[in-house]
Design a protein around this motif. Structure first.
Motif, PDB file in Angstrom:
ATOM      1  N   MET A   1       0.847  -1.183   0.000  1.00  7.99           N
ATOM      2  CA  MET A   1       0.000   0.000   0.000  1.00  7.99           C
ATOM      3  C   MET A   1       0.887   1.238   0.000  1.00  7.99           C
ATOM      4  N   PRO A   2       1.132   1.854  -1.170  1.00 12.32           N
ATOM      5  CA  PRO A   2       2.063   2.975  -1.216  1.00 12.32           C
ATOM      6  C   PRO A   2       1.546   4.229  -0.535  1.00 12.32           C
ATOM      7  N   ARG A   3       0.242   4.406  -0.500  1.00 16.46           N
ATOM      8  CA  ARG A   3      -0.285   5.655   0.056  1.00 16.46           C
ATOM      9  C   ARG A   3      -1.579   5.408   0.816  1.00 16.46           C
ATOM     10  N   ILE A   4      -1.709   6.095   1.958  1.00 18.67           N
ATOM     11  CA  ILE A   4      -2.975   6.221   2.672  1.00 18.67           C
ATOM     12  C   ILE A   4      -3.381   7.678   2.570  1.00 18.67           C
ATOM     13  N   ALA A   5      -4.628   7.938   2.205  1.00 24.03           N
ATOM     14  CA  ALA A   5      -5.136   9.302   2.111  1.00 24.03           C
ATOM     15  C   ALA A   5      -6.119   9.556   3.250  1.00 24.03           C
ATOM     16  N   ILE A   6      -5.966  10.683   3.911  1.00 21.65           N
ATOM     17  CA  ILE A   6      -6.899  11.102   4.950  1.00 21.65           C
ATOM     18  C   ILE A   6      -7.548  12.390   4.484  1.00 21.65           C
ATOM     19  N   ILE A   7      -8.855  12.350   4.315  1.00 18.22           N
ATOM     20  CA  ILE A   7      -9.602  13.513   3.839  1.00 18.22           C
ATOM     21  C   ILE A   7     -10.371  14.092   5.024  1.00 18.22           C
ATOM     22  N   GLY A   8      -9.909  15.238   5.482  1.00 21.28           N
ATOM     23  CA  GLY A   8     -10.429  15.843   6.696  1.00 21.28           C
ATOM     24  C   GLY A   8      -9.417  15.682   7.810  1.00 21.28           C
ATOM     25  N   LEU A   9      -8.848  16.790   8.265  1.00 19.94           N
ATOM     26  CA  LEU A   9      -7.754  16.728   9.238  1.00 19.94           C
ATOM     27  C   LEU A   9      -8.111  17.466  10.522  1.00 19.94           C
ATOM     28  N   GLY A  10      -9.324  17.223  10.992  1.00 20.53           N
ATOM     29  CA  GLY A  10      -9.727  17.753  12.283  1.00 20.53           C
ATOM     30  C   GLY A  10      -9.287  16.828  13.392  1.00 20.53           C
ATOM     31  N   ASP A  58      -6.703  14.659  -5.414  1.00 21.81           N
ATOM     32  CA  ASP A  58      -5.253  14.475  -5.448  1.00 21.81           C
ATOM     33  C   ASP A  58      -4.783  13.540  -4.336  1.00 21.81           C
ATOM     34  N   ALA A  59      -5.375  13.681  -3.158  1.00 20.47           N
ATOM     35  CA  ALA A  59      -4.984  12.821  -2.036  1.00 20.47           C
ATOM     36  C   ALA A  59      -5.308  11.365  -2.334  1.00 20.47           C
ATOM     37  N   ALA A  60      -6.467  11.124  -2.962  1.00 17.98           N
ATOM     38  CA  ALA A  60      -6.922   9.754  -3.218  1.00 17.98           C
ATOM     39  C   ALA A  60      -6.191   9.090  -4.368  1.00 17.98           C
ATOM     40  N   ARG A  61      -5.585   9.884  -5.251  1.00 17.29           N
ATOM     41  CA  ARG A  61      -4.924   9.317  -6.427  1.00 17.29           C
ATOM     42  C   ARG A  61      -3.735   8.458  -6.011  1.00 17.29           C
ATOM     43  N   ALA A  63      -3.846   6.013  -3.875  1.00 19.93           N
ATOM     44  CA  ALA A  63      -3.973   5.519  -2.500  1.00 19.93           C
ATOM     45  C   ALA A  63      -4.620   4.138  -2.492  1.00 19.93           C
ATOM     46  N   GLY A  64      -4.072   3.250  -1.685  1.00 19.38           N
ATOM     47  CA  GLY A  64      -4.696   1.946  -1.499  1.00 19.38           C
ATOM     48  C   GLY A  64      -5.816   2.010  -0.482  1.00 19.38           C
ATOM     49  N   LEU A  65      -5.735   2.986   0.450  1.00 26.09           N
ATOM     50  CA  LEU A  65      -6.758   3.183   1.481  1.00 26.09           C
ATOM     51  C   LEU A  65      -7.057   4.665   1.579  1.00 26.09           C
ATOM     52  N   VAL A  66      -8.334   5.008   1.470  1.00 31.76           N
ATOM     53  CA  VAL A  66      -8.787   6.394   1.605  1.00 31.76           C
ATOM     54  C   VAL A  66      -9.698   6.476   2.819  1.00 31.76           C
ATOM     55  N   ILE A  67      -9.347   7.346   3.766  1.00 33.79           N
ATOM     56  CA  ILE A  67     -10.119   7.522   4.997  1.00 33.79           C
ATOM     57  C   ILE A  67     -10.808   8.878   4.923  1.00 33.79           C
ATOM     58  N   VAL A  68     -12.134   8.880   4.885  1.00 35.67           N
ATOM     59  CA  VAL A  68     -12.895  10.126   4.804  1.00 35.67           C
ATOM     60  C   VAL A  68     -13.322  10.506   6.221  1.00 35.67           C
ATOM     61  N   VAL A  78     -17.589  14.418  -1.191  1.00 33.01           N
ATOM     62  CA  VAL A  78     -16.230  13.868  -1.206  1.00 33.01           C
ATOM     63  C   VAL A  78     -16.184  12.606  -2.059  1.00 33.01           C
ATOM     64  N   PHE A  79     -17.184  11.721  -1.889  1.00 27.17           N
ATOM     65  CA  PHE A  79     -17.232  10.500  -2.697  1.00 27.17           C
ATOM     66  C   PHE A  79     -17.274  10.837  -4.185  1.00 27.17           C
ATOM     67  N   GLU A  80     -18.070  11.825  -4.553  1.00 27.05           N
ATOM     68  CA  GLU A  80     -18.150  12.230  -5.961  1.00 27.05           C
ATOM     69  C   GLU A  80     -16.806  12.741  -6.463  1.00 27.05           C
ATOM     70  N   GLU A  81     -16.125  13.512  -5.623  1.00 29.25           N
ATOM     71  CA  GLU A  81     -14.852  14.105  -6.048  1.00 29.25           C
ATOM     72  C   GLU A  81     -13.764  13.063  -6.223  1.00 29.25           C
ATOM     73  N   ILE A  82     -13.697  12.099  -5.298  1.00 27.19           N
ATOM     74  CA  ILE A  82     -12.585  11.144  -5.356  1.00 27.19           C
ATOM     75  C   ILE A  82     -12.842   9.991  -6.322  1.00 27.19           C
ATOM     76  N   ALA A  83     -14.099   9.778  -6.720  1.00 17.39           N
ATOM     77  CA  ALA A  83     -14.442   8.612  -7.538  1.00 17.39           C
ATOM     78  C   ALA A  83     -13.548   8.456  -8.775  1.00 17.39           C
ATOM     79  N   PRO A  84     -13.314   9.515  -9.571  1.00 21.30           N
ATOM     80  CA  PRO A  84     -12.474   9.331 -10.768  1.00 21.30           C
ATOM     81  C   PRO A  84     -11.009   9.042 -10.455  1.00 21.30           C
TER      82      PRO A  84
END
Length: 292
Positions: A1-10, A58-61, A63-68, A78-84
């Protein structure tokens, strides 16, 4: 898994990042994105992420795991944006306080080649934002995993690995079941805390009440200091379940009122004594085990 993406950094997203960095996942890059570039920069300085991304896509591109971990009502977008941007086999999970609508949005908006496994860490603070993030936030806490029925075992195992890396304990649950239960143990306490503080602060005697208020009042109303945006999103996505438990609480409060109004010493002692014994038992022995 080269990348984990975290969307939302609160609080939640930042704490996940800190916990994962402390877990020393070999060869994994953690990319993150927040609503403001300043938040993402602070997250990087805090050590929660390796790379601030320009956008969720960009974060999801790659990524093997995307955490929203964004507010609930932003997740569909967010789902719509990362889907492509999602690679085949990518696993998407979330950290939202409600699960049924999020699971529905995932079915509608995520591509078939990605796998959704819903999640909800049962941990938090009344303070929000990246500055409140804590690597120990999830340690020993339950983390609900609510997989899509079509999610392959490998995707579920990926999210189990995430949960265990943060120190949390995975608990499997159906999305609808989850929403009905958290309405009682999370969303009702939030509502009660807000209502209790509101009824006192609206009193003409509030200056005198506030001068007398001590730890009991502060502990009971602590959740009222939480994010109003989060409370709004919880109510909007779990209204019927919350109303059910508000009605049940209203009935129980009415029962206590009747006991107090009657003034019978034995009934008063029994009402408060039973609650004390049951809570003490729970605090000492933990949740009761349901018989199979």
């Amino acid at each position: 898994m080269p990348r984990i993406a975290i969307i939302g950094l609160g609080l939640i997203g930042g704490s996940i990042g800190l916990a994962l960095k402390r877990a020393n996942l070999s060869g994994v890059e953690i990319a993150g994105v927040a609503r403001s570039s300043d938040t993402a920069s602070r997250a990087r300085r805090a050590g929660a992420i390796d790379l601030p991304a320009r956008s969720a896509a960009d974060a999801a591109r790659g990524a093997g795991l995307v955490i929203v971990a964004s507010p609930i009502l932003t997740i569909a977008g967010v789902f719509e944006e990362i889907a492509p941007s999602l690679d085949p086999g990518a696993v998407v999970t979330d950290a939202a306080s409600t699960k049924a609508l999020v699971a529905q949005w995932a079915k509608e908006k995520l591509p078939a080649h990605a796998h959704f496994v819903g999640g909800h860490p049962m941990a938090g603070k009344e303070h929000q934002g990246i500055d409140a993030a804590d690597a120990d936030l999830f340690k020993g806490k339950p983390w609900v995993i609510a997989p899509d029925v079509d999610a392959p075992e490998a995707a579920v195992n990926t999210v189990i690995g995430l949960v265990q890396a943060t120190g949390a304990n995975p608990v499997f649950m159906d999305p609808q079941e989850h929403d009905s239960y958290v309405a009682a143990v999370s969303h009702l306490p939030l509502t009660v805390a807000a209502a209790l503080f509101s009824v006192t602060v609206d009193s003409a005697a509030w200056p005198e009440l506030a001068a007398l208020a001590s730890s009991g009042f502060r502990d009971t109303t602590r959740l009222a200091s939480g994010s109003a945006e989060m409370a709004h999103d919880i109510v909007q996505t779990n209204r019927e379940n919350l109303l059910h438990w508000i009605d049940r609480f209203h009935g129980e409060l009415g029962r206590f009122r009747d006991v107090i109004a009657k003034g019978d010493s034995k009934e008063i002692a029994a009402a408060f004594g039973r609650a004390q014994l049951e809570r003490d038992n729970y605090m000492v022995n933990g949740p009761p085990r349901r018989e199979s």
